[in-house]
Structure formats: structure tokens, C-alpha cells
Design a protein around this motif. Structure first.
Motif, PDB file in Angstrom:
ATOM      1  N   ARG A 202       0.840  -1.204   0.000  1.00  0.00           N
ATOM      2  CA  ARG A 202       0.000   0.000   0.000  1.00  0.00           C
ATOM      3  C   ARG A 202       0.874   1.253   0.000  1.00  0.00           C
ATOM      4  O   ARG A 202       0.638   2.197  -0.752  1.00  0.00           O
ATOM      5  CB  ARG A 202      -0.904   0.001   1.241  1.00  0.00           C
ATOM      6  N   LEU A 203       1.921   1.230   0.807  1.00  0.00           N
ATOM      7  CA  LEU A 203       2.823   2.385   0.889  1.00  0.00           C
ATOM      8  C   LEU A 203       3.530   2.607  -0.449  1.00  0.00           C
ATOM      9  O   LEU A 203       3.617   3.737  -0.945  1.00  0.00           O
ATOM     10  CB  LEU A 203       3.842   2.173   2.013  1.00  0.00           C
ATOM     11  N   ILE A 204       4.018   1.521  -1.035  1.00  0.00           N
ATOM     12  CA  ILE A 204       4.712   1.632  -2.327  1.00  0.00           C
ATOM     13  C   ILE A 204       3.750   2.162  -3.396  1.00  0.00           C
ATOM     14  O   ILE A 204       4.107   3.002  -4.221  1.00  0.00           O
ATOM     15  CB  ILE A 204       5.311   0.267  -2.747  1.00  0.00           C
ATOM     16  N   GLY A 205       2.494   1.703  -3.326  1.00  0.00           N
ATOM     17  CA  GLY A 205       1.477   2.159  -4.275  1.00  0.00           C
ATOM     18  C   GLY A 205       1.282   3.666  -4.219  1.00  0.00           C
ATOM     19  O   GLY A 205       1.204   4.348  -5.251  1.00  0.00           O
TER      20      GLY A 205
ATOM     21  N   ILE B 141       2.618   9.202  -6.895  1.00  0.00           N
ATOM     22  CA  ILE B 141       3.220  10.544  -6.908  1.00  0.00           C
ATOM     23  C   ILE B 141       4.361  10.630  -7.899  1.00  0.00           C
ATOM     24  O   ILE B 141       4.570  11.636  -8.555  1.00  0.00           O
ATOM     25  CB  ILE B 141       3.677  10.924  -5.481  1.00  0.00           C
ATOM     26  N   SER B 142       5.110   9.527  -8.014  1.00  0.00           N
ATOM     27  CA  SER B 142       6.306   9.593  -8.852  1.00  0.00           C
ATOM     28  C   SER B 142       6.598   8.249  -9.510  1.00  0.00           C
ATOM     29  O   SER B 142       6.403   7.200  -8.912  1.00  0.00           O
ATOM     30  CB  SER B 142       7.498  10.005  -7.979  1.00  0.00           C
ATOM     31  N   HIS B 143       7.065   8.318 -10.776  1.00  0.00           N
ATOM     32  CA  HIS B 143       7.489   7.088 -11.440  1.00  0.00           C
ATOM     33  C   HIS B 143       8.766   6.557 -10.833  1.00  0.00           C
ATOM     34  O   HIS B 143       9.059   5.375 -10.909  1.00  0.00           O
ATOM     35  CB  HIS B 143       7.708   7.344 -12.934  1.00  0.00           C
TER      36      HIS B 143
ATOM     37  N   ARG C 107      15.827   7.519  -0.991  1.00  0.00           N
ATOM     38  CA  ARG C 107      15.919   7.824   0.434  1.00  0.00           C
ATOM     39  C   ARG C 107      14.533   8.005   1.046  1.00  0.00           C
ATOM     40  O   ARG C 107      14.241   7.531   2.140  1.00  0.00           O
ATOM     41  CB  ARG C 107      16.744   9.109   0.651  1.00  0.00           C
ATOM     42  N   GLU C 108      13.664   8.701   0.326  1.00  0.00           N
ATOM     43  CA  GLU C 108      12.319   8.953   0.855  1.00  0.00           C
ATOM     44  C   GLU C 108      11.468   7.690   0.809  1.00  0.00           C
ATOM     45  O   GLU C 108      10.587   7.473   1.642  1.00  0.00           O
ATOM     46  CB  GLU C 108      11.651  10.098   0.088  1.00  0.00           C
ATOM     47  N   MET C 109      11.745   6.836  -0.178  1.00  0.00           N
ATOM     48  CA  MET C 109      11.053   5.549  -0.247  1.00  0.00           C
ATOM     49  C   MET C 109      11.302   4.769   1.047  1.00  0.00           C
ATOM     50  O   MET C 109      10.398   4.174   1.616  1.00  0.00           O
ATOM     51  CB  MET C 109      11.614   4.784  -1.460  1.00  0.00           C
ATOM     52  N   ASP C 110      12.529   4.790   1.510  1.00  0.00           N
ATOM     53  CA  ASP C 110      12.866   4.063   2.736  1.00  0.00           C
ATOM     54  C   ASP C 110      12.221   4.699   3.971  1.00  0.00           C
ATOM     55  O   ASP C 110      11.772   3.987   4.877  1.00  0.00           O
ATOM     56  CB  ASP C 110      14.385   3.986   2.904  1.00  0.00           C
ATOM     57  N   VAL C 111      12.148   6.035   3.992  1.00  0.00           N
ATOM     58  CA  VAL C 111      11.465   6.702   5.108  1.00  0.00           C
ATOM     59  C   VAL C 111      10.010   6.241   5.129  1.00  0.00           C
ATOM     60  O   VAL C 111       9.437   5.942   6.178  1.00  0.00           O
ATOM     61  CB  VAL C 111      11.537   8.242   4.964  1.00  0.00           C
ATOM     62  N   LEU C 112       9.441   6.128   3.918  1.00  0.00           N
ATOM     63  CA  LEU C 112       8.034   5.734   3.798  1.00  0.00           C
ATOM     64  C   LEU C 112       7.806   4.272   4.189  1.00  0.00           C
ATOM     65  O   LEU C 112       7.025   3.974   5.100  1.00  0.00           O
ATOM     66  CB  LEU C 112       7.574   5.964   2.350  1.00  0.00           C
ATOM     67  N   VAL C 113       8.481   3.353   3.512  1.00  0.00           N
ATOM     68  CA  VAL C 113       8.119   1.936   3.714  1.00  0.00           C
ATOM     69  C   VAL C 113       8.520   1.417   5.091  1.00  0.00           C
ATOM     70  O   VAL C 113       7.924   0.463   5.585  1.00  0.00           O
ATOM     71  CB  VAL C 113       8.666   0.998   2.610  1.00  0.00           C
ATOM     72  N   SER C 114       9.494   2.073   5.721  1.00  0.00           N
ATOM     73  CA  SER C 114       9.876   1.609   7.057  1.00  0.00           C
ATOM     74  C   SER C 114       8.783   1.877   8.092  1.00  0.00           C
ATOM     75  O   SER C 114       8.798   1.309   9.180  1.00  0.00           O
ATOM     76  CB  SER C 114      11.183   2.274   7.495  1.00  0.00           C
ATOM     77  N   THR C 115       7.816   2.732   7.740  1.00  0.00           N
ATOM     78  CA  THR C 115       6.759   3.034   8.720  1.00  0.00           C
ATOM     79  C   THR C 115       5.855   1.830   8.979  1.00  0.00           C
ATOM     80  O   THR C 115       5.282   1.707  10.053  1.00  0.00           O
ATOM     81  CB  THR C 115       5.866   4.199   8.263  1.00  0.00           C
ATOM     82  N   GLY C 116       5.747   0.936   7.993  1.00  0.00           N
ATOM     83  CA  GLY C 116       4.873  -0.231   8.171  1.00  0.00           C
ATOM     84  C   GLY C 116       5.272  -1.025   9.396  1.00  0.00           C
ATOM     85  O   GLY C 116       4.434  -1.366  10.253  1.00  0.00           O
ATOM     86  N   GLU C 117       6.543  -1.300   9.519  1.00  0.00           N
ATOM     87  CA  GLU C 117       7.050  -2.087  10.636  1.00  0.00           C
ATOM     88  C   GLU C 117       6.967  -1.311  11.954  1.00  0.00           C
ATOM     89  O   GLU C 117       6.814  -1.878  13.024  1.00  0.00           O
ATOM     90  CB  GLU C 117       8.494  -2.511  10.363  1.00  0.00           C
ATOM     91  N   GLN C 118       7.073   0.026  11.846  1.00  0.00           N
ATOM     92  CA  GLN C 118       7.035   0.828  13.074  1.00  0.00           C
ATOM     93  C   GLN C 118       5.662   0.747  13.743  1.00  0.00           C
ATOM     94  O   GLN C 118       5.545   0.776  14.962  1.00  0.00           O
ATOM     95  CB  GLN C 118       7.403   2.286  12.751  1.00  0.00           C
ATOM     96  N   VAL C 119       4.624   0.610  12.903  1.00  0.00           N
ATOM     97  CA  VAL C 119       3.265   0.454  13.447  1.00  0.00           C
ATOM     98  C   VAL C 119       3.169  -0.855  14.235  1.00  0.00           C
ATOM     99  O   VAL C 119       2.678  -0.898  15.368  1.00  0.00           O
ATOM    100  CB  VAL C 119       2.233   0.453  12.291  1.00  0.00           C
ATOM    101  N   THR C 120       3.684  -1.927  13.635  1.00  0.00           N
ATOM    102  CA  THR C 120       3.526  -3.240  14.284  1.00  0.00           C
ATOM    103  C   THR C 120       4.305  -3.356  15.588  1.00  0.00           C
ATOM    104  O   THR C 120       3.820  -3.960  16.537  1.00  0.00           O
ATOM    105  CB  THR C 120       3.961  -4.387  13.344  1.00  0.00           C
ATOM    106  N   ILE C 121       5.527  -2.796  15.621  1.00  0.00           N
ATOM    107  CA  ILE C 121       6.296  -2.941  16.871  1.00  0.00           C
ATOM    108  C   ILE C 121       5.570  -2.263  18.031  1.00  0.00           C
ATOM    109  O   ILE C 121       5.496  -2.800  19.133  1.00  0.00           O
ATOM    110  CB  ILE C 121       7.761  -2.411  16.774  1.00  0.00           C
TER     111      ILE C 121
END
Ligand code: ASP
Ligand code: MG
Length: 409
Positions: free
Chosen positions: A49-52, A57-59, A64-78
Motif C-alpha cells: 500500500r505504501l509503495i502504491g 506521486i512519482s514514477h 531515500r524517501e522511499m525508505d522513510v516511507l516503507v519503514s513506517t509499516g514495521e514501526q506500526v507493528t512494533i
């Protein structure tokens, strides 16, 4: 009392109720007196969902920002898991990868772990706390958030287990172990109680997607005992180790792997002179196309046929390259065939048994299946056959090598 690193995948933490279920499981291990470090994935579907959103927004989102974004998924679960444990009066503390000092290189979206500082985890464990770590992420030298590639939480778990010298790294998932082959193809496929790292690597790289391949390499390198188990059913799962069963118990073949993602290309009638293979494959490599199997026959008339396989997605690009090379080399014809599959028998037992190849080929012959290519390693024999024979080939081989029978351990 043991030190256990446990990893729970996306399906295992897919809902709030499931996170509570994981908390119960973890508490059970604490109650038995074990020290537990838990690594979690993002809730299932969340990373996609995050990658989508990024792709809307961008092709080409800034890595760097992709990593800031997708790392949030795991932060929710912990955080949710730490809360759930706290509700059970089980002290726990959550950490992102950066907080727990998982140092990586700076290759955003596919970073590699370089070092782990275990001080924080050790002090929490000795204070009686469960340590919960976000999978799939780390931090580079400039404190940028990095991620380890899809499925990277497996690698986080193995790396933590290696750093902490844990007694076992347990990967909890939605299947109850590693099977002799895909149970959707062969109903009598059986869970293996043990498999070696080498075999698991072959099975994993051939399409058995239970574990991220890199995590298996990592576990083999640092000799971390790795166990794949179900989150939802009790059971011993499959232990992946360096130890082979003793020769009485060791089956010749441990499993049948297959891959439908390959395609075959052939250059017919190329001159049989030094340098030809390099001339064919260099421009393929330059296009970043990975080559898997390669077969070249012995030339009888000063020419030879050169055949290789690539990922199916790359077949058209590879074909274009070959057409150009073919002109240059004066080859007779270029052919491509995407309707193939690769079927492999894997087992450390074949090191000490002759005749595995002939048994494999006889089995396929008895079913009228034509073998198009063959390649072997010390613990694997692979064949390329027409994709319409995939199921038939896998079933026949599973039967011929007695894989449905109970193993001794
Ligand atoms: N959440 C990440 C992914 O989906 C990492 C993982 O689950 O292992 O790839
Ligand atoms: Mg996974």
C-alpha cells in the motif's frame, strides 16, 4: 532457558487480533523462562500500500524517501505488539532498526547490514523485558533510514540472532515448515523436519518462497540454527541447520523444486571458435539480464548451438540482443521459447549416491517428457521441460524418490 529470536511475518500480524495472538505466544515463551527478541514485519498488504502511494506521486520516487516511507509499516507493528504485551503484564520495549543500531550501507531499498550493536537489547533482556525490533530496516552512517529489500525482516531476525548468539532463530509464518515440494502441486508433499542450509538455498532460489534467500545465506554463514514454524498451529516446523542426518537416515533427495519464471533462448549454427560464448553473453550482461542455465553442444561441422535461460520478463530484451549478435557472428538462426519450466531434484544425499541423474531421467522418460536442457551441481540436478509437463514431472519425481514417506527423525 534459552535466548530466542522470533520473527512474525505480515500475515501473522495482519490484524489487531492477530497481534494480540502473537503477544500471547510471546508471553508463553517468557513464562517458560526464555529470553525473547521479537522481529515483526508490517501488517500484511501494508508495504504494498505504501509503495502504491509513492508510485502515484512519482514514477521514480527518491530512494531515500522511499525508505522513510516503507519503514513506517514495521514501526506500526512494533508499537502495537509492545502495547499488547503490556496489556498481558509482560514488560516489553519496541525499537526501530535505527534505534537498535542496525548499521547498514547506504544502498537505499536494498541495503546490507554491516554491524549491530547489541548493548540495548542485552540490557533490556537482563531487565526482564521482551525486545521488539522493526524488521526490514536499519540506518546508514549519516543516520538515514534504510531498508533491506522485500522480505527483509527475515534477514533482520537472522542478523539479530547472529549478533546475540541466540540459541535459535524462529521464523513464524503461515505455513508450518518447508515441504518436499509445493503441496498445491503434490497433495502428498510432506513437511521436512530438517534440511541443510545448502539445500534450503537451492529450494529457495528455485522458487520455494518461505524465506528470503539472503536470510538463509546469512544464517548459513554465521551458523544460526533457523526454524520455520506456523504462527497458527502448534508443531515443530522445519529446522535448517549445517548438520546432515546420519547416512542411514539421510534421504538421497530432500525435495523437488520448480520454477515457471524462465525462458529459453538459442543461437543456432554459431562458429565453433574461441570467444563465441563471451561474445554472446557479454551484451546480455551489459543489459543487466541474468543468465541461469547455459548449454553448448560439441560442434561437428565447425558450428555449434548455444542455448541459455533467462527470467521470462527479460526474454524479449535478450532476443533483441541476440539478433544483433547473431548478425555479427554469422549465426544461422535465433529462437526463443517462453513456454518452459525448470524442475530440480535437490539433496545433499546425492553426494554419496550414484544414479540419481539416471533415475530422474528414466522417471521423466516413462512419462513421455522430453528433456530440453540439463544442469547439475553437487546437490542438485535441474532439467528444462515444456511447461505443460510441470505438474506431471513434479508428481512423478516426488513418487520416484519416495518423498511422501515419513522421514526417520
Ligand atoms: N514488510 C516488508 C515487505 O513486505 C518486509 C518483510 O515483510 O519482510 O517486504
Ligand atoms: Mg516474508
Amino acid at each position: 532457558m534459552a535466548l530466542i529470536v522470533q520473527k512474525y511475518g505480515g500475515t501473522s500480524v495482519g490484524t489487531v487480533e492477530r497481534i494480540q495472538g502473537v503477544a500471547n505466544k510471546v508471553k508463553g515463551f517468557r513464562d517458560q523462562g526464555h529470553d525473547v527478541v521479537v522481529v515483526v514485519s508490517a501488517m500484511s498488504g501494508e508495504t504494498n500500500r505504501l509503495i502504491g502511494m509513492a508510485n502515484e506521486i512519482s514514477h521514480r520516487p527518491v530512494p531515500r524517501e522511499m525508505d522513510v516511507l516503507v519503514s513506517t509499516g514495521e514501526q506500526v507493528t512494533i508499537a502495537l505488539l509492545a502495547m499488547a504485551l503490556s496489556e498481558l503484564n509482560c514488560p516489553a520495549k519496541s525499537y526501530t532498526g535505527g534505534q537498535v543500531r542496525i548499521h547498514t550501507d547506504s544502498s537505499h531499498t536494498k541495503a546490507r547490514i554491516q554491524a549491530i550493536d547489541d548493548a540495548k537489547m542485552r540490557s533490556d533482556l537482563s531487565a526482564g523485558r521482551v525486545v521488539i525490533v522493526a524488521g526490514f530496516q536499519g540506518m546508514d552512517e549519516q543516520d538515514n533510514i534504510t531498508t533491506l529489500g522485500r522480505g527483509g525482516s527475515d534477514t533482520t531476525a537472522v542478523a539479530l540472532a547472529a549478533a546475540l548468539k541466540a540459541d535459535e532463530c524462529q521464523i513464524y509464518t503461515d505455513v508450518d515448515g518447508v515441504y518436499t515440494t509445493d503441496p498445491r502441486v503434490v497433495a502428498s508433499a510432506r513437511r521436512l523436519s530438517k534440511i541443510t542450509f545448502e539445500e534450503m538455498l537451492e529450494m529457495a532460489s528455485l522458487g520455494s518462497k518461505v524465506l528470503q534467500i539472503r536470510s538463509v545465506e546469512f544464517a548459513g554463514k554465521y551458523n544460526v540454527p533457523l526454524r520455520v514454524l506456523s504462527t497458527f498451529e502448534e508443531g515443530p516446523g522445519t529446522l535448517i541447520t549445517t548438520e546432515e542426518l546420519d547416512s542411514m537416515e539421510q534421504p538421497v533427495i530432500s525435495g523437488i523444486a520448480f520454477n515457471r519464471d524462465e525462458a529459453k533462448l538459442t543461437l543456432l549454427g554459431v562458429p565453433d571458435v574461441p570467444g563465441v560464448a563471451a561474445k554472446i553473453l557479454a551484451p546480455i550482461g551489459a543489459k543487466n539480464i541474468e543468465v541461469d542455465m547455459i548449454v553448448q553442444n560439441v560442434g561437428a561441422d565447425q558450428t555449434t548451438d548455444f542455448t541459455f535461460t533467462v527470467h521470462r520478463n527479460d526474454v524479449d530484451a535478450a532476443f533483441d540482443v541476440l539478433e544483433a549478435v547473431s548478425q555479427e557472428l554469422g549465426a544461422r538462426e535465433v529462437r526463443k521459447d517462453a513456454k518452459i519450466c525448470k524442475v530440480s531434484v535437490v539433496g545433499v544425499g546425492m553426494r554419496s549416491h550414484a544414479g540419481v541423474a539416471s533415475q530422474m531421467f528414466e522417471t521423466l522418460a516413462a512419462e513421455g517428457i522430453n528433456i530440453q536442457m540439463i544442469s547439475t551441481s553437487e546437490i542438485k540436478i535441474s532439467v528444462v521441460v515444456d511447461e505443460k509437463y510441470l505438474e506431471l514431472a513434479v508428481r512423478a519425481l516426488h513418487q520416484a524418490f519416495d518423498l511422501a514417506l515419513e522421514d526417520a527423525s
